[in-house]
Scaffold this motif. Structure first.
Motif, PDB file in Angstrom:
ATOM      1  N   THR A 255     -64.788  64.659  38.290  1.00 20.47           N
ATOM      2  CA  THR A 255     -63.841  65.745  38.063  1.00 20.47           C
ATOM      3  C   THR A 255     -62.942  65.426  36.878  1.00 20.47           C
ATOM      4  O   THR A 255     -62.245  64.407  36.872  1.00 20.47           O
ATOM      5  N   ILE A 256     -62.981  66.303  35.872  1.00 19.30           N
ATOM      6  CA  ILE A 256     -62.076  66.184  34.727  1.00 19.30           C
ATOM      7  C   ILE A 256     -60.748  66.848  35.047  1.00 19.30           C
ATOM      8  O   ILE A 256     -59.675  66.341  34.728  1.00 19.30           O
ATOM      9  N   GLY A 257     -60.823  68.008  35.688  1.00 19.23           N
ATOM     10  CA  GLY A 257     -59.612  68.740  36.016  1.00 19.23           C
ATOM     11  C   GLY A 257     -59.885  69.827  37.036  1.00 19.23           C
ATOM     12  O   GLY A 257     -61.015  70.298  37.179  1.00 19.23           O
ATOM     13  N   VAL A 258     -58.855  70.188  37.759  1.00 21.86           N
ATOM     14  CA  VAL A 258     -58.899  71.295  38.706  1.00 21.86           C
ATOM     15  C   VAL A 258     -57.684  72.165  38.439  1.00 21.86           C
ATOM     16  O   VAL A 258     -56.560  71.663  38.362  1.00 21.86           O
ATOM     17  N   ARG A 259     -57.906  73.443  38.246  1.00 24.45           N
ATOM     18  CA  ARG A 259     -56.784  74.348  37.991  1.00 24.45           C
ATOM     19  C   ARG A 259     -56.881  75.565  38.907  1.00 24.45           C
ATOM     20  O   ARG A 259     -57.942  75.850  39.465  1.00 24.45           O
ATOM     21  N   ARG A 260     -55.742  76.249  39.034  1.00 22.91           N
ATOM     22  CA  ARG A 260     -55.674  77.474  39.811  1.00 22.91           C
ATOM     23  C   ARG A 260     -55.020  78.555  38.965  1.00 22.91           C
ATOM     24  O   ARG A 260     -54.135  78.254  38.146  1.00 22.91           O
ATOM     25  N   LYS A 261     -55.459  79.784  39.146  1.00 22.86           N
ATOM     26  CA  LYS A 261     -54.864  80.913  38.432  1.00 22.86           C
ATOM     27  C   LYS A 261     -53.366  80.918  38.676  1.00 22.86           C
ATOM     28  O   LYS A 261     -52.905  80.865  39.825  1.00 22.86           O
ATOM     29  N   LEU A 262     -52.598  81.007  37.591  1.00 23.63           N
ATOM     30  CA  LEU A 262     -51.154  80.846  37.685  1.00 23.63           C
ATOM     31  C   LEU A 262     -50.526  81.902  38.581  1.00 23.63           C
ATOM     32  O   LEU A 262     -49.656  81.609  39.396  1.00 23.63           O
ATOM     33  N   LYS A 263     -50.996  83.136  38.460  1.00 21.84           N
ATOM     34  CA  LYS A 263     -50.520  84.216  39.321  1.00 21.84           C
ATOM     35  C   LYS A 263     -51.667  85.194  39.524  1.00 21.84           C
ATOM     36  O   LYS A 263     -52.211  85.735  38.558  1.00 21.84           O
ATOM     37  N   ALA A 264     -52.042  85.396  40.780  1.00 19.87           N
ATOM     38  CA  ALA A 264     -53.107  86.348  41.076  1.00 19.87           C
ATOM     39  C   ALA A 264     -52.682  87.748  40.627  1.00 19.87           C
ATOM     40  O   ALA A 264     -51.496  88.093  40.647  1.00 19.87           O
ATOM     41  N   THR A 265     -53.660  88.553  40.222  1.00 21.25           N
ATOM     42  CA  THR A 265     -53.386  89.859  39.626  1.00 21.25           C
ATOM     43  C   THR A 265     -53.348  90.971  40.674  1.00 21.25           C
ATOM     44  O   THR A 265     -54.283  91.133  41.456  1.00 21.25           O
TER      45      THR A 265
ATOM     46  N   GLU B  26     -59.238  66.377  27.568  1.00 18.57           N
ATOM     47  CA  GLU B  26     -60.045  65.696  26.573  1.00 18.57           C
ATOM     48  C   GLU B  26     -61.378  65.307  27.196  1.00 18.57           C
ATOM     49  O   GLU B  26     -61.423  64.649  28.245  1.00 18.57           O
ATOM     50  N   THR B  27     -62.482  65.737  26.575  1.00 16.02           N
ATOM     51  CA  THR B  27     -63.818  65.400  27.059  1.00 16.02           C
ATOM     52  C   THR B  27     -64.641  64.881  25.890  1.00 16.02           C
ATOM     53  O   THR B  27     -64.230  64.961  24.732  1.00 16.02           O
ATOM     54  N   GLU B  28     -65.818  64.387  26.206  1.00 16.64           N
ATOM     55  CA  GLU B  28     -66.688  63.908  25.127  1.00 16.64           C
ATOM     56  C   GLU B  28     -67.210  65.048  24.261  1.00 16.64           C
ATOM     57  O   GLU B  28     -67.729  64.815  23.169  1.00 16.64           O
ATOM     58  N   LEU B  29     -67.056  66.297  24.747  1.00 19.56           N
ATOM     59  CA  LEU B  29     -67.487  67.462  23.971  1.00 19.56           C
ATOM     60  C   LEU B  29     -66.385  67.986  23.072  1.00 19.56           C
ATOM     61  O   LEU B  29     -66.661  68.702  22.108  1.00 19.56           O
ATOM     62  N   GLY B  30     -65.140  67.666  23.390  1.00 19.23           N
ATOM     63  CA  GLY B  30     -63.994  68.207  22.674  1.00 19.23           C
ATOM     64  C   GLY B  30     -62.887  68.530  23.651  1.00 19.23           C
ATOM     65  O   GLY B  30     -62.988  68.245  24.855  1.00 19.23           O
ATOM     66  N   ARG B  31     -61.820  69.110  23.151  1.00 17.45           N
ATOM     67  CA  ARG B  31     -60.672  69.474  23.984  1.00 17.45           C
ATOM     68  C   ARG B  31     -60.987  70.783  24.706  1.00 17.45           C
ATOM     69  O   ARG B  31     -61.168  71.830  24.088  1.00 17.45           O
ATOM     70  N   LEU B  32     -61.059  70.726  26.045  1.00 22.00           N
ATOM     71  CA  LEU B  32     -61.572  71.822  26.859  1.00 22.00           C
ATOM     72  C   LEU B  32     -60.471  72.401  27.733  1.00 22.00           C
ATOM     73  O   LEU B  32     -59.669  71.665  28.320  1.00 22.00           O
TER      74      LEU B  32
ATOM     75  N   ALA C 294     -51.270  75.550  22.041  1.00 25.33           N
ATOM     76  CA  ALA C 294     -50.432  74.459  21.555  1.00 25.33           C
ATOM     77  C   ALA C 294     -50.954  73.091  21.966  1.00 25.33           C
ATOM     78  O   ALA C 294     -50.472  72.074  21.466  1.00 25.33           O
ATOM     79  N   GLN C 295     -51.930  73.048  22.872  1.00 20.51           N
ATOM     80  CA  GLN C 295     -52.513  71.776  23.311  1.00 20.51           C
ATOM     81  C   GLN C 295     -53.827  71.477  22.597  1.00 20.51           C
ATOM     82  O   GLN C 295     -54.659  70.709  23.088  1.00 20.51           O
ATOM     83  N   ASN C 296     -54.010  72.121  21.447  1.00 22.15           N
ATOM     84  CA  ASN C 296     -55.169  71.842  20.578  1.00 22.15           C
ATOM     85  C   ASN C 296     -56.489  72.115  21.283  1.00 22.15           C
ATOM     86  O   ASN C 296     -57.459  71.362  21.172  1.00 22.15           O
ATOM     87  N   GLU C 297     -56.542  73.231  22.012  1.00 21.92           N
ATOM     88  CA  GLU C 297     -57.764  73.614  22.706  1.00 21.92           C
ATOM     89  C   GLU C 297     -58.867  73.914  21.694  1.00 21.92           C
ATOM     90  O   GLU C 297     -58.663  74.645  20.735  1.00 21.92           O
TER      91      GLU C 297
END
Length: 339
Positions: free
Chosen positions: A121-131, A150-156, A175-178
């Motif tokens: 697991t690189i990361g787990v996220r949740r929708k900030l506010k359901a619509t 940061e992954t081996e493929l690039g900033r994801l 702003a996080q260089n995605e």
């Protein structure tokens, strides 16, 4: 990004409200993408166990039986079902961004699980506010979900659905260089005769604009509404007028907003493929970098709180320290006592 990478973007229907069958289909698509040389595959919003269209079709009291089924078939992270998916990522040596309804105890969240090619697991996220009506079923996240990795493929990074209409959330990601962004969508087949805001033109444009604003590659997976979903959810002509089959509009965009893959028909299942070239990021950023040379932080800037906010914070109360009496303390105490 240091090298070109091939990516895959899903346009398909899950096996609605069937956790095990949708996990099977997930693994099949992972293997299909890997066999074509893809190093990353992106899945739609709430791919597991499918988007809860019933929220938009009738009053909450009427769809409570479906809520129970939805809970029971949502994905628990670190479950046997989740491990099957991460094992498939490892066996196929492919990164996976999986949209899912995450079940955490008694609550559900619109989640995106990011897995690397080793199945970790690189990361787990949740929708900030359901619509809108989604808030009758799903909880909210916090600023920790506005992160890139940061992954081996690039900033994801990744967002879900109408998070792409939230200007400040988008800027937090830019702003996080995605460099590679997954814009997960459920389907564009709801209320199409009622409002343009939920249709393919507006929401496909949101993904394209994200690519051009953030100067990043955007994979926009999009699910389909299957005939089986219509049979289950639409028991009269009025409901069938609100929700139609199809609605798939998966896309892959370059950092200048250009199409990198030929779209499928909106009722066609399949995978879109594209090769992402790092040089495209350089040319786009030279023109306009909203969090760099094209910004004016002296005029406008964003305050971002990326701290996780759990409901319970455990702490240990400090233990009182014992004080050993000495002769001087005893004498001073005696002077103040009256007998």
């Amino acid at each position: 990004m240091k090298r070109p990478i091939k990516v895959a973007c899903v346009q398909a229907a899950p096996v609605f409200l069937d956790l095990q069958a949708t996990v099977d289909k997930t693994i099949s698509l992972i293997r299909q993408a890997a066999a074509e040389g893809a190093e990353l595959i992106a899945f739609p919003e709430t791919w597991i166990p499918g988007y809860p269209w019933f929220l938009w079709l009738e009053a909450p009291a009427a769809y409570m039986p479906l809520v129970q089924r939805y809970h029971e078939n949502s994905l628990v992270l670190d479950s046997a079902e989740a491990r099957r998916i991460s094992d498939a990522a490892r066996e196929c040596a492919i990164h996976v961004v999986l949209g899912h309804s995450e079940r955490a105890n008694g609550s559900l969240y619109i989640g995106q699980w990011i897995i690397d090619a080793q199945g970790k697991t690189i990361g787990v996220r949740r929708k900030l506010k359901a619509t809108h009506v989604e808030r009758t079923l799903f909880g909210e996240s916090d600023g920790s979900s506005l992160s890139t990795f940061e992954t081996e493929l690039g900033r994801l990074g990744a967002l879900c659905c109408w998070e792409h209409l939230q200007p400040l959330s988008k800027y937090a990601m830019y702003a996080q260089n995605e460099q590679i962004h997954v814009a997960a969508w459920p389907s564009f087949s709801l209320y199409r005769q009622i409002t343009n805001a939920l249709g393919p033109e507006v929401n496909t444009a949101a993904s394209r604009i994200y690519a051009a604003e953030g100067q990043c590659f955007v994979l926009a997976p999009c699910a389909l509404v299957s005939p089986e979903m219509i049979d289950l959810l639409c028991d009269d002509d009025y409901k069938r007028s609100l929700l139609q089959t199809g609605g798939g509009h998966a896309r892959i965009f370059g950092p200048d907003g250009s199409d990198l893959a030929t779209p499928l028909a909106e009722d066609e299942e399949g995978l879109l493929y594209a090769t992402l070239e790092p040089s495209a990021l350089i040319f786009a950023k030279v023109a306009a970098d909203p969090a760099g040379h094209y910004s004016r932080p002296d005029v406008t800037r964003l305050m971002l709180n990326r701290t996780a906010n759990p409901c319970v914070v455990e702490f240990s109360a400090p233990q009182p320290q014992s004080v050993e009496p000495d002769a001087d303390n005893i004498e001073r105490l005696a002077d103040h006592l009256e007998f």
